[in-house]
Design a protein around this motif. Structure first.
Motif, PDB file in Angstrom:
ATOM      1  N   GLY A   1       3.243  -8.302  -5.193  1.00 14.38           N
ATOM      2  CA  GLY A   1       2.781  -7.006  -4.361  1.00 14.38           C
ATOM      3  C   GLY A   1       3.874  -6.518  -4.763  1.00 14.38           C
ATOM      4  O   GLY A   1       4.388  -6.981  -5.068  1.00 14.38           O
TER       5      GLY A   1
ATOM      6  N   TYR B   1       1.686  -8.357   1.156  1.00 16.54           N
ATOM      7  CA  TYR B   1       0.688  -7.462   1.232  1.00 16.54           C
ATOM      8  C   TYR B   1       0.276  -7.568  -0.937  1.00 16.54           C
ATOM      9  O   TYR B   1       0.623  -6.667  -2.001  1.00 16.54           O
ATOM     10  CB  TYR B   1       0.941  -5.504   1.093  1.00 16.54           C
TER      11      TYR B   1
ATOM     12  N   GLY C   1      -7.042  -7.120   4.721  1.00 22.16           N
ATOM     13  CA  GLY C   1      -5.588  -6.213   5.990  1.00 22.16           C
ATOM     14  C   GLY C   1      -5.056  -7.590   6.607  1.00 22.16           C
ATOM     15  O   GLY C   1      -5.040  -8.899   5.739  1.00 22.16           O
TER      16      GLY C   1
ATOM     17  N   SER D   1      -8.977  -8.239  -1.232  1.00 22.60           N
ATOM     18  CA  SER D   1      -8.006  -8.328   0.682  1.00 22.60           C
ATOM     19  C   SER D   1      -8.642  -7.637   1.980  1.00 22.60           C
ATOM     20  O   SER D   1      -9.087  -6.516   1.933  1.00 22.60           O
ATOM     21  CB  SER D   1      -7.150  -6.982  -0.670  1.00 22.60           C
TER      22      SER D   1
ATOM     23  N   MET E   1       0.704  -0.864   0.336  1.00 23.89           N
ATOM     24  CA  MET E   1      -0.004   0.138   0.134  1.00 23.89           C
ATOM     25  C   MET E   1       0.909   1.194  -0.577  1.00 23.89           C
ATOM     26  O   MET E   1       1.017   1.759  -1.102  1.00 23.89           O
ATOM     27  CB  MET E   1      -1.080  -0.523   1.651  1.00 23.89           C
TER      28      MET E   1
ATOM     29  N   LEU F   1       2.638  -2.964   7.143  1.00 25.21           N
ATOM     30  CA  LEU F   1       3.793  -2.339   6.185  1.00 25.21           C
ATOM     31  C   LEU F   1       4.882  -2.362   5.922  1.00 25.21           C
ATOM     32  O   LEU F   1       6.131  -2.639   5.870  1.00 25.21           O
ATOM     33  CB  LEU F   1       3.276  -1.461   4.881  1.00 25.21           C
TER      34      LEU F   1
ATOM     35  N   GLU G   1     -10.495  -4.229   1.912  1.00 20.80           N
ATOM     36  CA  GLU G   1      -9.539  -3.238   1.557  1.00 20.80           C
ATOM     37  C   GLU G   1      -9.581  -2.892   0.021  1.00 20.80           C
ATOM     38  O   GLU G   1      -9.640  -2.014  -0.756  1.00 20.80           O
ATOM     39  CB  GLU G   1      -8.381  -2.985   1.988  1.00 20.80           C
TER      40      GLU G   1
ATOM     41  N   TRP H   1       1.008   0.530   8.967  1.00 20.70           N
ATOM     42  CA  TRP H   1      -0.343  -0.679   8.675  1.00 20.70           C
ATOM     43  C   TRP H   1      -1.373   0.141   7.753  1.00 20.70           C
ATOM     44  O   TRP H   1      -1.969   1.445   7.679  1.00 20.70           O
ATOM     45  CB  TRP H   1      -1.086  -0.625  10.110  1.00 20.70           C
ATOM     46  N   SER H   2      -2.052  -1.073   6.716  1.00 23.94           N
ATOM     47  CA  SER H   2      -2.850  -0.822   6.412  1.00 23.94           C
ATOM     48  C   SER H   2      -4.255  -0.045   7.276  1.00 23.94           C
ATOM     49  O   SER H   2      -3.885  -0.760   8.090  1.00 23.94           O
ATOM     50  CB  SER H   2      -3.266  -1.418   5.029  1.00 23.94           C
TER      51      SER H   2
ATOM     52  N   ALA I   1      -2.560  -4.842   8.260  1.00 20.07           N
ATOM     53  CA  ALA I   1      -1.594  -5.376   7.635  1.00 20.07           C
ATOM     54  C   ALA I   1      -0.783  -4.712   8.158  1.00 20.07           C
ATOM     55  O   ALA I   1      -0.674  -4.123   7.221  1.00 20.07           O
ATOM     56  CB  ALA I   1      -2.274  -5.422   6.348  1.00 20.07           C
TER      57      ALA I   1
END
Length: 1420
Positions: free
Chosen positions: A788, A775, A740, A738, A1, A340, A716, A333-334, A338
């Motif tokens: 990703g 991700y 997260g 997706s 992301m 990152l 997301e 974080w997403s 998730a």
């Protein structure tokens, strides 16, 4: 992301005393200006370029009255700043622009440059404006101020005495009373009775708060750690109208941040975790959505030592949240958890020498425009590790750091989710993973690309545009294709807001502040608006998308004050004259394209569907027509909450049950991501429309939509494709989500088998969750892959060793790069289906993917994961999955391989559990043998060796060894010999290593010179020393054989192995497979000669000469001879041969000698492919002795023009005397001088060439002849002499028989054999007759010898190994052995010359074959 890029930048603040070090940064709502607070200073910074504009310094007198500055808040229109101070004052600063046109920094251009023409808005964009700061008002709230928050037109202030003040921006309270928190009721939800419990104690106050526009309320953190949400029940903001909800269990809250798009409130806690809450729509209660916390698994040494959460900030596009702790560190974080990036591990936390760094402490942070930068005011924690003097110097340079980010396009332009490319956008460049394979690899050869493109796929792709890019193209390699955004466009339109790439990955479009631009990866050129006024007159609002060659976008036309939908053709000039423009009713927020439809979501919460089609009137354009409008205002509380909207062909029906098959391909449903809830609206097919086939074809699309259904929470991104593929329906008709931190989900269709009627009680789709380590940014549907990106770091601190460099950014931080990653997900889905007893569906899905290159890996991963989980589980598993998975894998031919690979990658302790499920390894081993899969069987052998007693593994190894011998798998044979020895000698842990000194083998053939086994059949004493002296330096690589036959010869194990080798050799001889025998001996270092000596009267007899002859012709691809059309006189043969080879050297004095050397050399050159890498070399020769054999050949074989073969070894021929008369010499000389060739002679040459086999076969046959000669197997020598059709060989054998005593039985055998051959030649193969006539005298001589029947004492060549001095570095260990076996026994006495010639071929090649030596072999 979001991904970190490069090193952070440090901004230079003006030097000042420690009291003026900045501690707080706050951006204005547009993120153009940043207010930076120091204890007595307020500075305004500009974002691009990042420069200081103005600073206000509080005079000492007033600063002692107000106290130091604490917090700042901007007015929504960026004209005022409110600053709170330590003693309860709020200071209001006005920001005014200085007179007219003045700028702080102005660009200077060279004369005549195009930028001189003033463009509208140009000055403001290019330079930082000059501003003035003045304090206009102040307000005394008489209590320390805890929090400032701008709410619409008011400023909300929370003070430490428990009051909430609502203040107008003009600095007045407007008579509104402050609200006392003690009077606001709090409850668990809004449904419980109006009288909630009050915050009953006096000293409660708000520690931090943030306003959430989409929830219309405040997320608050109290000083005792409780958290809550305060909302006005009606529009009036008074104590009576406020009501609070709170969760019961949180008591350690420290700070809060609000995400307006997803309606989330992130509360930082003292424990170091962040709890993310949402509000339940029905009850109004606060629900825990997820937690952001470091796990002990990822960060074992720091996860619980981070300290309390200090700050939490959501990015401007609300797609990521950044968290920092009291003890330092930064994590990203997403939305739904998730992780990152985290700077508490890896290169962020450790130097290159392994010592730990102090984490960066952050006092304040604020996101820059579009999230490309994070402005950070660093604390001094990270720097005070140095000496005192160092820390002082740092204080002089207060730290404002700018972290740079690259983000995925999906964060801002979610319509990209129907693409298979990964596209990332940075502030001035784009990163993509696609484009033609040739084109990715180099941005240099653009001409090559365009040709490649034109040929490869332009035409088929141009119309449909729906095909997928190749797997290799999208996976390719780890590097990105980086495209710099045009500077001309960026200058006036920074920052880039949206970007999109077309289906084929050939074109990219970007949108900045105004207008847009696009780029072609083929031509490497940007296309900008020709008329800058048109560019500056449009603001793209809802993203943009590609449709074939067109760019579709929604924009606001500034001059007409009109919302529009526009379509531009890529190939025409970028100008409104070539655009198709449609007016729109309301502002467009989102836009997406599906096949030939455009779907638009607007600010009035309505969805509009348009059809788009290509039109070629005078100019090519695309026409857009409204198809259908759907109002969603009943379901959507706020338009800003819609994250993405897409049309898909996904529906709850599978298309099998639909009445009209083509409807399955239509735009079935609308997918709407509403603040993380995925909502699906399907077409309503219950009405009568389905049956009206004859009506307008567009009518189908106008079916109304059913009410929405919620498919999933915490979503997301959504991926779906409009392509169809009958083979992979599961994957292409699925919907990928997706979620997260929860991983991914797939909404998979379930198909009945063979189009049977589906069960009414079975659902037609199923939602399967699965975890993934990366991700996800794109899904390759057919290839079952997720693509990703991941941050990677590189340390450069070792370059800076001086202590003065300790504060360099390069030392404090690693360099960040973004790497491409991909991951297989198929095994997760198969496993989920098996867990749910949907084995049939799993099988259908797996079979559709069985052709993928990594399918074996998928099965292995699934088996491995289930095995690890179940075999290591503490509690007994009620319903184990392993047997089901094992049964599932048996459906595939890769079953045996999968099991053994999985076993060898798991620890021994789990094997019993595994084989209990998949079957006994002995049975699996036997299955491998039956299936002829020897390599897999060998792997099972290693497992058997560990699980069974040695006897069992030896028995199985023997089976495998015999099969490998039979199939000629020599590498495996060598490993098996090692393995069997290891079992025998108890060295199973460390089996002897494979021989390393093997040259790369030539293509096929015997590869004789790898591990040669020529014996020293004559010890050196027998040869008179005066005759010759030869010294050569050779390297003798030690093959496996030397070790085997000499060192451990007494070991029973070796005897056992030898027995098997002998048995195999016997079989090969009995079946007349000489070629295989040669390969076998050469590859395994088998001592052929000594074995043949022993077997001379048994296996090495030729029982049927005719059969042997036929079989050799077939095996060695040797043509049967044919009778030539005309026969020629023999004296010219050698001359012709020589001329054909062009070996005559005019300047040479002695033509014969010349021929000899050259023939030898040319022969070696031609046999290079066979010998490996040896170059031609001349040998020192004894000229007197080397003529004889050559001449003898010319005399004895008038029909066989074999000069070249006979001369292979002639260069090193070692002879005793010459029996050639002088008269013969003269004859040869005359022949050699004849250069003219008649027609018939040419015919004869071509005849001769036609009757020979391949060169390699010839060399192989000569080698075998040499071996049989050494071993005394004269019957085989006769057969090979016949096939080579060389009378000299037969002659040599006769001389040998005369001179030495030969077994009468063998003589009898040879006589009957030759007789049989003669009969066969007369009836079936007349081509042999001329040769048989030539050798008649020799055959006659043999007859006489047999009739004499003298019983010899025994023909015994010295067998290998009898002479102890040769037992060490012996012949068979080398790849070849020099002429040490030069003279067979009968020769010393008999004086025959011919015999030597037959070893010569091997000898010369041996000479050649190892020119790299250190082994002295002198025969004297």
């Amino acid at each position: 992301m979001y991904f970190l890029s490069g090193w952070p930048k440090r901004l230079l603040c003006p030097l000042g005393s420690p009291a003026e070090a900045p501690f707080h940064v706050q951006s204005d709502p547009q993120r153009t200006f940043f207010a930076v607070l120091a204890p007595v200073r307020l500075s305004i910074w500009y974002s691009r370029p990042s420069v200081l504009i103005v600073t206000y310094k509080e005079p000492e007198k007033s600063s002692s009255q107000f106290g130091s500055y604490k917090q700042a808040e901007w007015r929504p229109d960026s004209t005022m700043i409110a600053v709170s101070t330590a003693y309860g004052y709020i200071l209001f600063f006005h920001i005014t622009s200085t007179r007219g046109d003045k700028y702080l920094y102005e660009p200077v251009y060279p004369k005549g440059s195009p930028q001189m023409k003033g463009t509208p808005h140009f000055k403001e964009e290019q330079c930082a404006p000059a501003l003035n700061l003045e304090m206009r008002k102040l307000l005394d709230l008489q209590a320390p101020i805890m929090s400032l928050q701008s709410v619409l037109e008011d400023l909300l202030v929370a003070t430490s005495d428990g009051l909430l003040h609502l203040i107008h921006w003009e600095g007045m309270t407007n008579g509104r009373k402050a609200i006392n928190l003690c009077t606001v009721p709090f409850s668990v939800d809004l449904q419980s009775s109006r009288a909630g419990s009050f915050l009953g104690f006096a000293d409660v106050h708000i520690r931090d708060m943030e306003y959430c526009a989409t929830l219309d309320g405040f997320a608050v953190v109290f000083n005792d750690g409780k958290i809550g949400f305060i909302t006005p029940v009606s529009s009036r903001f008074t104590a009576e109208q406020l009501h609070g909800v709170w969760p019961q269990d949180v008591v350690d809250g420290t700070c809060v941040a609000v995400n307006n798009k997803y309606r989330l409130m992130a509360f930082g806690c003292a424990s170091g975790s962040v709890q993310v809450y949402t509000i339940d729509n029905t009850t109004g209660a606060m629900l825990l959505s997820h937690k952001l916390e470091l796990t002990a698994k990822q960060y074992p040494d720091i996860w619980n030592k981070t300290g309390a959460v200090k700050l939490v900030k959501w990015s401007p596009d609300n797609s990521v949240v950044i968290v920092t702790w009291e003890n330092g560190g930064l994590s990203l974080w997403s939305v739904f958890g998730a992780q990152l990036i985290c700077t508490l591990g890896g290169d962020f936390a450790y130097r290159s020498d392994g010592t730990k760094k102090d984490p960066l402490k952050i006092n304040s942070m604020s996101w820059g425009a579009e999230g490309y930068h994070l402005w950070v005011v660093s604390g001094f924690g990270a720097h005070n590790t140095g000496i005192e003097s160092d820390s002082k110097s740092i204080v002089k340079q207060p730290g404002i750091l700018l972290f740079q980010f690259i983000k995925s396009v999906l964060t801002v332009n979610p319509c990209m989710s129907n693409q298979e490319q990964v596209l990332l956008q940075g502030e001035d460049r784009l990163y993509l993973n696609c484009g033609e394979a040739s084109q990715i690899q180099s941005a240099r050869s653009s001409s090559a690309h365009s040709e490649h493109k034109a040929g490869a796929g332009k035409s088929p792709f141009a119309d449909s545009g729906l095909e997928s890019q190749g797997l290799s193209t999208l996976l390719g390699h780890r590097h990105w294709h980086v495209v710099q955004i045009s500077n001309t466009y960026l200058e006036s339109n920074w920052p880039i807001r949206f970007s999109a790439i077309d289906k084929l990955g050939q074109n990219i479009a970007v949108v900045g502040k105004f207008g847009f631009a696009h780029y072609s990866l083929l031509t490497k050129k940007w296309k900008l608006f020709g008329n800058i006024t048109q560019e500056q007159n449009m603001i793209v609002t809802g993203g943009l998308a590609w449709w074939n060659d067109f760019i579709v976008l929604a924009c606001y036309n500034i001059s007409d004050r009109q919302e529009e939908l526009r379509v531009y053709l890529r190939t025409s000039n970028l100008d409104n004259a070539f655009a198709h423009i449609t007016k729109a009713q309301a502002e467009t927020l989102l836009l997406s394209v599906f096949r030939d439809m455009v779907i638009v979501f607007r600010a009035d919460c309505s969805i509009c569907l348009y059809s788009i089609e290509r039109k070629s009137d005078p100019n090519t354009t695309a026409g857009i027509q409204v198809l259908q409008e759907v109002s969603m205002s009943r379901y959507i509380p706020h338009p800003f909450l819609v994250v993405s909207v897409t049309l898909t062909s996904v529906s709850t029906e599978n298309g099998i049950t639909l009445k009209m098959p083509q409807q399955a391909r239509d735009a079935e449903s609308i997918m709407l991501n509403l603040a993380g809830q995925l909502i699906m609206m399907q077409r309503d097919r219950s009405g009568p429309q389905i049956r009206e086939k004859d009506s307008n074809p567009n009518q189908r699309k106008l079916l109304p939509f059913c009410p929405p259904v919620v498919l999933a929470q915490s979503v997301e991104n959504v991926w779906t494709t409009c392509r169809a593929n009958k083979q992979k329906r599961h994957l292409l008709e699925a919907l990928w989500l997706s979620c997260g931190g929860a991983g991914m989900k797939v909404w998979l269709p379930l198909f009945p088998r063979d189009h049977r009627k589906p069960h009414s009680f079975l659902s037609q789709r199923i939602m399967l969750p699965f975890h993934i380590n990366i991700y996800p940014l794109a899904v390759l549907f057919e290839d079952a892959l997720v693509l990703g990106a991941v941050n990677d770091t590189l340390l450069y601190d070792s370059l800076y060793t001086r202590s003065s460099a300790r504060e360099q950014m390069e030392v404090l931080f690693p360099y960040c790069v973004v790497e491409r990653t991909s991951q297989i997900y198929l095994h997760h889905i198969l496993r989920q289906l098996l867990v749910r007893n949907l084995g049939e569906q799993a099988l259908l899905l797996a079979q559709s993917c069985a052709a993928l290159p990594y399918f074996p890996h998928v099965l292995e991963l699934m088996l491995h994961e289930v095995l690890e989980e179940e075999a290591t589980s503490r509690e007994p598993i009620p319903d184990p999955l392993l047997p089901t998975v094992a049964k599932f894998i048996t459906e595939f031919p890769l079953f045996l391989q999968t099991v053994v690979h999985c076993a060898r990658k798991t620890e021994y302790a789990l094997w019993n559990y595994l084989f209990a499920a998949v079957g006994n390894p002995k049975d699996l081993f036997e299955e491998c043998l039956m299936a002829q899969d020897l390599d897999t069987a060998a792997s099972y052998l290693i497992i058997l060796q560990n699980m069974e007693v040695p006897a069992v593994s030896r028995q199985h190894a023997t089976l495998l060894f015999n099969t490998a011998l039979e199939q000629g798998k020599w590498d495996l044979c060598r490993h098996m010999i090692r393995f069997l020895k290891a079992i025998g000698s108890g060295e199973s842990e460390t089996p002897p290593s494979t021989p390393t000194a093997q040259e790369p083998s030539s293509s096929g053939g015997f590869e004789f010179f790898r591990n040669r086994s020529i014996s020293l059949s004559q010890s050196a004493e027998n040869v008179p020393a005066s005759k010759f002296s030869l010294q050569k330096t050779l390297s003798m690589p030690s093959g496996p054989s030397g070790k085997r036959w000499s060192k451990d010869s007494d070991c029973a194990e070796n005897m056992y192995i030898d027995m098997m080798l002998w048995r195999h050799a016997r079989r090969l001889l009995e079946e007349v497979r000489l070629k295989d025998l040669g390969c076998f001996a050469a590859q395994l270092g088998f001592e052929l000669i000594s074995w043949l000596c022993r077997e001379r009267t048994r296996a090495a007899r030729v029982d049927n000469f005719v059969l042997a002859l036929k079989r050799l012709h077939k095996d060695f691809l040797w043509p049967l001879p044919i009778i030539p059309a005309s026969s020629l006189s023999s004296p010219f043969r050698n001359g012709k041969y020589r001329t054909g080879e062009q070996l005559l050297k005019a300047q040479s004095a002695d033509p014969f000698l010349n021929l000899e050397i050259d023939a030898g050399v040319s022969h070696v050159q031609r046999s290079q492919s066979w010998l490996g890498n040896i170059g031609p070399t001349h040998h020192e020769i004894d000229t007197a002795s080397s003529h004889g054999p050559q001449m003898q050949d010319a005399f004895l074989s008038p029909l066989s023009n074999k000069g070249d073969e006979c001369s292979i070894g002639s260069a090193t021929d070692l002879t005793e005397s010459s029996s050639v008369v002088d008269g013969d010499w003269t004859m040869v000389d005359e022949n050699f001088s004849t250069l003219s060739l008649t027609q018939s002679e040419l015919e004869h040459i071509s005849m001769e060439l036609a009757s020979k086999g391949p060169h390699k076969s010839q060399v192989q046959l000569r080698y075998l002849l040499h071996v049989f000669m050494e071993a005394g197997c004269l019957d085989w020598c006769i057969v090979i002499g016949l096939i080579l059709r060389e009378s000299s060989i037969i002659n040599q054998i006769v001389v040998l028989i005369q001179s030495s005593e030969v077994d009468g039985e063998m003589l009898q055998n040879i006589k009957t054999g030759l007789h049989a051959v003669d009969r066969w030649a007369s009836t079936d193969c007349p081509g042999y007759k001329p040769f048989l006539n030539i050798i008649k005298p020799q055959v006659q001589k043999l007859r006489e010898l047999t009739e004499e029947q003298v019983q010899p004492e025994a023909f015994q060549p010295v067998p290998v190994g009898k002479t102890p001095e040769h037992a060490g570095p012996r012949a068979e260990e080398s790849r070849g052995s020099l002429g040490h076996g030069s003279v067979p026994q009968g020769e010393v006495g008999g004086g025959s010359l011919v015999s030597r010639k037959e070893e010569d071929p091997s000898r010369a090649e041996e000479d050649e074959s190892f020119q790299d030596g250190t082994y002295d072999c002198s025969v004297s």
